[in-house]
Every structure is written in structure tokens, then in C-alpha cells.
Design a protein around this motif. Sequence first.
Motif, PDB file in Angstrom:
ATOM      1  N   LEU A 148      -4.521  13.109  -0.218  1.00  0.00           N
ATOM      2  CA  LEU A 148      -4.166  11.674  -0.502  1.00  0.00           C
ATOM      3  C   LEU A 148      -5.104  10.477  -0.662  1.00  0.00           C
ATOM      4  CD1 LEU A 148      -1.512  11.471   2.649  1.00  0.00           C
ATOM      5  CD2 LEU A 148      -1.188  11.911   0.466  1.00  0.00           C
ATOM      6  N   THR A 149      -4.642   9.661  -1.602  1.00  0.00           N
ATOM      7  CA  THR A 149      -5.569   8.311  -2.057  1.00  0.00           C
ATOM      8  C   THR A 149      -4.570   7.252  -1.715  1.00  0.00           C
ATOM      9  OG1 THR A 149      -5.035   8.885  -4.446  1.00  0.00           O
ATOM     10  CG2 THR A 149      -7.338   9.651  -3.424  1.00  0.00           C
ATOM     11  N   VAL A 150      -5.084   6.302  -1.550  1.00  0.00           N
ATOM     12  CA  VAL A 150      -4.374   4.908  -1.228  1.00  0.00           C
ATOM     13  C   VAL A 150      -4.430   4.433  -2.643  1.00  0.00           C
ATOM     14  CG1 VAL A 150      -4.097   2.519  -0.409  1.00  0.00           C
ATOM     15  CG2 VAL A 150      -4.989   4.688   1.015  1.00  0.00           C
ATOM     16  N   THR A 157      -1.248   6.022   5.923  1.00  0.00           N
ATOM     17  CA  THR A 157      -2.128   4.865   5.076  1.00  0.00           C
ATOM     18  C   THR A 157      -3.643   4.694   5.528  1.00  0.00           C
ATOM     19  OG1 THR A 157      -0.013   4.399   4.287  1.00  0.00           O
ATOM     20  CG2 THR A 157      -1.860   3.100   3.653  1.00  0.00           C
ATOM     21  N   LYS A 194       4.088  13.973   3.825  1.00  0.00           N
ATOM     22  CA  LYS A 194       2.644  13.615   3.428  1.00  0.00           C
ATOM     23  C   LYS A 194       1.572  14.337   4.431  1.00  0.00           C
ATOM     24  CE  LYS A 194       3.658   9.758   1.230  1.00  0.00           C
ATOM     25  NZ  LYS A 194       2.906   9.056  -0.054  1.00  0.00           N
ATOM     26  N   THR A 218       9.507   3.301  -0.910  1.00  0.00           N
ATOM     27  CA  THR A 218       8.388   2.829  -1.180  1.00  0.00           C
ATOM     28  C   THR A 218       7.149   3.808  -0.901  1.00  0.00           C
ATOM     29  OG1 THR A 218       8.286   2.074   1.177  1.00  0.00           O
ATOM     30  CG2 THR A 218       8.977   0.405  -0.246  1.00  0.00           C
ATOM     31  N   GLN A 219       7.482   4.611   0.053  1.00  0.00           N
ATOM     32  CA  GLN A 219       6.371   5.512   0.255  1.00  0.00           C
ATOM     33  C   GLN A 219       6.618   7.002  -0.213  1.00  0.00           C
ATOM     34  OE1 GLN A 219       3.377   4.701   2.001  1.00  0.00           O
ATOM     35  NE2 GLN A 219       4.330   2.615   1.577  1.00  0.00           N
ATOM     36  N   LEU A 238       0.823  -1.187   0.042  1.00  0.00           N
ATOM     37  CA  LEU A 238      -0.073   0.087   0.255  1.00  0.00           C
ATOM     38  C   LEU A 238       0.871   1.351  -0.057  1.00  0.00           C
ATOM     39  CD1 LEU A 238      -2.524  -0.869   2.841  1.00  0.00           C
ATOM     40  CD2 LEU A 238      -2.862  -0.879   0.313  1.00  0.00           C
ATOM     41  N   THR A 239       0.508   2.076  -0.782  1.00  0.00           N
ATOM     42  CA  THR A 239       1.064   3.513  -0.664  1.00  0.00           C
ATOM     43  C   THR A 239       0.090   4.697  -0.680  1.00  0.00           C
ATOM     44  OG1 THR A 239       2.831   4.936  -1.403  1.00  0.00           O
ATOM     45  CG2 THR A 239       1.653   3.622  -3.108  1.00  0.00           C
ATOM     46  N   THR A 240       0.375   5.994  -0.474  1.00  0.00           N
ATOM     47  CA  THR A 240      -0.590   7.015  -0.344  1.00  0.00           C
ATOM     48  C   THR A 240      -0.066   7.893  -1.630  1.00  0.00           C
ATOM     49  OG1 THR A 240       0.593   7.925   1.275  1.00  0.00           O
ATOM     50  CG2 THR A 240      -1.517   6.802   1.756  1.00  0.00           C
ATOM     51  N   VAL A 241      -0.823   8.385  -2.432  1.00  0.00           N
ATOM     52  CA  VAL A 241      -0.387   9.383  -3.432  1.00  0.00           C
ATOM     53  C   VAL A 241      -1.161  10.620  -3.324  1.00  0.00           C
ATOM     54  CG1 VAL A 241       0.765   7.944  -5.077  1.00  0.00           C
ATOM     55  CG2 VAL A 241      -1.661   8.183  -5.107  1.00  0.00           C
ATOM     56  N   ASP A 242      -0.577  11.658  -3.836  1.00  0.00           N
ATOM     57  CA  ASP A 242      -1.148  12.764  -3.721  1.00  0.00           C
ATOM     58  C   ASP A 242      -1.780  12.985  -4.831  1.00  0.00           C
ATOM     59  OD1 ASP A 242      -1.804  15.545  -3.093  1.00  0.00           O
ATOM     60  OD2 ASP A 242       0.167  16.094  -2.465  1.00  0.00           O
ATOM     61  N   THR A 246      -6.187   7.241   5.432  1.00  0.00           N
ATOM     62  CA  THR A 246      -6.547   7.605   3.980  1.00  0.00           C
ATOM     63  C   THR A 246      -7.461   6.367   3.768  1.00  0.00           C
ATOM     64  OG1 THR A 246      -4.297   8.209   3.822  1.00  0.00           O
ATOM     65  CG2 THR A 246      -5.548   8.381   1.903  1.00  0.00           C
TER      66      THR A 246
END
Lengths: 433, 304
Positions: free
Chosen positions: A46-48, B52, B127, B121-122, A37-41, B55
Motif C-alpha cells: 500500500l502507498t498513501v 492509512t 486492504k 473514498t477508500q 488521504l487514501t491508500t492504494v495498492d 502506511t
Amino acid sequence: MSAVIIARHARTPAERFKDAAWVAFVALLLGIPMVGLTTVDQGGALTVQTRFGMLGAFVGVSFVGRFIFRWIIDQFRNRRAAKAAVAKVDRTPQVIKLIGWVVLGASVTMPIMFSDNRYVIDTATTVLIYVMLGWGLNVVVGLAGLLDLGYVAFYAVGAYTYALLFSHFGWTFWEALPVAGAMAATFGILLGYPILRLRGDYLAIVTLGFGEIIRVILVNWTELSNGPNGIGSIPRPTLFGLPFDRNPAEGTQTFATFFGIEFSGMHRIIFLYYLILVLALLTNVFVSRLRKLPVGRAWEALREDEIACKAMGMNVTNVKLSAFAIGAMLGGFAGVFFAARQGFISPESFTFTESATILAIVVLGGMGSQMGVVLAALVLVLLPELGRNFAEYRMLLFGTAMVLIMVWKPSGLLSSREPTIRLNKAAATGGQP
Amino acid sequence: MAYALQQLINGLTLGAVYGLIAIGYTMVYGIIGMINFAHGDIFMVSAFIAVTAFTLLAAFDITSLPLAITAVLITAIFFTSAYGWAVERMAYRPLRGSTRLAPLISAIGMSIFLQNMVQLTQGARVKPIPPVLEGGIEIWQSGGFTVQISWTQIMIVLITIVLMVAFTYLITQTAFGRQQRACEQDSTMTALLGINVDRTISATFMLGAALAAVAGVMVTVYYGVVDFFIGFVAGIKAFTAAVLGGIGSLPGAMLGGLIIGLIEAFWAAYLSPEYKDVATFAILILVLMFRPSGLLGRPEVEKV
């Protein structure tokens, strides 16, 4: 800690499979939040994002890797057990000595072989800076047994002393070198005096704090150090007053015009390389000589048993301070060279990672071993350098290498230690043959 | 006066977080005598897991606040403990019984590894998460300055108190706590009495990681931003707190955390925010010079 001897039996394939499956399971657990899993802007929020393919690959690699690794380890262990049965004369010291001469020869002739390859010589210069720093720290950690996590502070003191002496008083490299060394040594004594009665780990954390304090001051005391912008246009060292510029200033000569050869940018690179080589070798000779003096033997005695040293009437504080000051001084010299080579310094270059790298070089090489430092510096500088093609993995590789080498050889790559003094046969038997 | 009161509240909140991380250092130091350098990064991993998880919850439209925070806490504790266990198993257990420096180097390597792993990875960017818990209570007003306690601060202090009570019970009253303390005093003797020392050490690492996980979630909620470098500074401060309180002592770690938090808040408010880290270290050096065993630690007797 208790020493438990576990009888090893040959592992069955089922056991191997179970072992690897367990590792894969742990990899899955660790991988879900970080790899899977990662969060992106996206548009400010943020969305997963899921990356199950990558997670699957990670788990698969862990499984196969563990399976093969385990198998290799077992093979290796069996072979070593068979080998250990045959008694063998330990020739390691002689071999190391031989390697030392070979490495020395190689490092002297290297610029001749690669005289048009700037990258190779630059990298070699970096290795040598670390070798010199490693040898300096070796006095503190390897010989005196004082764990110093803030060695980079002395490196910074040296570099900034030169930069400031130049920008305020116009001092040259050769004038600043001894002053910077003395300055770093003074800092070593100033820091050392109040804290040297602390035990190992406390000492480590206080030195770490000291390193950070120096860095924070350099960042914030803008009037002195120009803050995070750093100090630039530091002059390069000269060869007995001969600079390595393209165009000589009025009425002076450059290296190229003096010897009547055509100017080449490589001359300076090669000169810098030989300069650090000489500095590093001087450090080595200096430290090896010190080891044989009473003060050097006192350091090693202190490392082995502080209480016994006190009981013998040694002035423990002075012995520790001398180690600290000499280590700091060598770090200061390296700092001056660093400033001169880069031409620009900023607090960025003196972070904790740098201290950790130098300490890692000393410990990975085998504490107290001069050759080990060379080997470890080569490994730790070249390994990330090889990974430069995939640059973002550099530090990851570096951290992994530190853990793996420690787990593989906890006492360092070259751990065999020369006895400081050898008693001859007659002395050992009390004069009777 | 009102300003000082506000700083007191901020400092206590910060101190609670440092205290939670410091317990991990102090327990590990107590049981195997090493500085677990990667502990700060375990805390950072937890903060990322919290981002995470928050979110993810928002994506599933779970808006009930107590439910969301409980779910995130449990998730973070679970995965972070797994990290704590794995770090011990991979980097420290093979080195048990070797020289004193070897585990330290391996820990520094682990810390570098974790930082870069998370960065890869992140992502290296900061964030931000939307505020989880907004508002607070105004408790006092004087001279145009309002002293406010935010709900987040109240939550942090409450959760810390609850955890401390539970943790004290665990260590002083249960069978596991007895085993843990026994290993701390004499691991060989404990092993002879039939207690699995390796397992106890693993559990200690997991417990420390679990507390760091809670701290990570709190920091995420409190500041709302997370990046891969927060572990280093927080780790060093928490270690300072552990030493200040007397390493090996659990109440000491909490007390040290509170003191460091207060010093930092007041120093930043009244003297200079740039030098607040210097203040922490200066205090550490002073404490070690004049009271090397810390505030609540037992003085260590050197034996020949």
C-alpha cells in the motif's frame, strides 16, 4: 427530556459566517483521513495518495452548503411562524384519502400507459413489493409497537418455502402461496413465543439476530438450500393455469394462444405487476379490517400502554403473538411473489440491509399510516433508482435520505393518525345533549 | 489441552476487542437510551485510519515500534472521536425527545452512509498491511502442539487493561464521570443543577468512539486486513456483549465481550466455524430469556 424553548433572534451575517466556518472546520477534520488521504495498492504494497483538491472541494461545498441551508431554514421558520398565527382546520386526513384514490387510479392505469416500457413496470413492481412488505411490517411495528429488525427472515422463509416445494414436489405458485404464508406465520410464532416478553430494544436486537441466523443457516446448510448458489429456475405464476411462455408445451395453451393474441414478453411483466398490485391491495384491506376488529384495537392499545393492557386483563402474549404471526404471514406471501418474479433466490437477497429498508419504509412513512408506507416506499425505491446513473452513490444516497427525513420529520412523512374509534357526540357527553 | 489453552488465549484477545467496542454501546445506551447502530462503523472508520497512518509512517521510515503504535493510536483516537461527535451532532441530537424509533432509524441510515462513504473514498477492496509486530512467546508444548502468545496478543490485552483502569478512574473519580453518571440517572435534574447535558452526551459519544478507535487499531494490527464491511458484524457482536453483560454497566460490557470472544473461539475450534455467529445470537437469546437484565445489570423496574 426537558423541553427548552430558545428565543430566536435574526442572525447577523457575521454569525452566519461563523456558523458555516465551524461546519467547514468539522468537514476538514472528518475529511482529512477519508477524503484527503487514501491508500492504494501498488505492486503488492500500500502507498498513501493525497487528494487535497478533493478535500478542498469537500470543505468548500460544506461551507457554502451550510451557509445556504441555514439561510433557507431561517426563511422557512419565519414563514411558518407567521402561518401558525392563523388558525386553520386540519384537513390532512381527507387530503390523504384523496391522494390514496389518486395513487390507486394511477397504479391501475400505469401499465396501460407504459405498456412497452419494461423498466418502468419492473421498477413499479419493486415498489409494490416493498409496499406490501411495509404493510405487513406495519402490523408488527406500527400497530402493535413491537420493533422487528429481522423481518426479512419471514420474507426469506416464504421465498424458500416456494422454491423448495417446487424443486422437491413440483408445486405451483398458487399451491405454494398459502403454505408459505402458514410456514412464515409458524416461524413468527416460534420466534415470538420465547422473546415477546422482552422490552423494545432487546426485542429489536433479538429479532435482528434471528434474521441473521436464518441467513447464516441458508448459506451453510447446503443440502437444504443449495447454499450461496441459491435455487434457480423457479416457475413464474400462471393465470388460472395459463402460463406466459413463448412456446406452449404439448397439449396445453399459453396466455397468448388462449386469447388468440401475439406473444409478447411484456404480458408476463404486466401480469406480475397486476398480481403484486392485487396482493398488496388485499393486504391493505385485510390490515385495515383487522384494525377495526377487537384484535386490532388490542394491538394499538398494547402499543400505547402495555401495563394498562395487563391491568385490563388482556392476554398480552397472545395479542403480541397474533401481530407477529400475521406480520410474518404477509411477509411470507411477499416472499413467494419475490421468488416467483425473480425465478432465482439466494441468501444474498435477504440481508440485514433489506430488513432495515423495510423498517425504514414503515418509520419514514409515519408509523401506522398505510398511505405513508406507499409514499416512503416510492421515495426509498425511486431515489436510489434515479441515482442509478452514478450507481456507486446509490446506497450513500439511501443512507443520507434516511437520516435527513428522520431529522426533518421524526414522526414520519405522514404522521397524522386516524383515531381508531370516534365517539359520537351523544356518547362523548354521556348521553346528554 | 494445549489446543484448548491456545483457544483460550485467542478468545481472550478477541474478547478484549469486543469489550472495548461494547463499552461505547453501553455508555450511549445508558445516557440516552438508544442503540447507536453506527458504532460498529465508527470502529471500521478507525481501522481505515489506522491503515492509512501505518502506511504513512512506513513511507516516512519511522520504524521504532512503540513510537509508531503510539502515533497511530493517537491519530486514530483523534479523528475517530471527531467522527463520533459529528454523528451524534448530525443524526441524533436533532431527534432528542422525539419517538423512540426515530433515532434508531437515523442511526441505521448513518451506518449505511458511513459504510458506503468509506467504500467510495477508500475503495471496496480488502486492504492488507504488512505485519506490524511479529513473533511471540512459546509458553507450552505438548503432543506436538505449541501454545503461543504473539506479541500482538500481549499488546492488545495490556492496552485493554490499561484503558479499563484509566476509564474506570475517569468514570468513578473525576468531575466528568460524576456528570456523566448523573445524566444517565436523570438528565432533567442534571440540567437543572447547571450541567450542560448536551455537552456531556457529546463527550460520551467521543469517549465511546475513542475506545472503538483503539479497538480498530488493534484489529488492524492483529488481522492485518481491513475492509469496509467489518463494522457490521463486530458491531452486532459487541452489542450482544453489552446486552449479555447488562446494558448500562461498564464492567458488564467488558465481561460480556470476554465471554463472547471465548464462546466464538471455542465454538469455531471445536464445533463449526460456519455457525459461530449463530452461536453468539443463540446465547444472546438464551440470556435475554432467562436473565433479561444481563449478567451484571440492574433489573429494570417498570413504572406506570
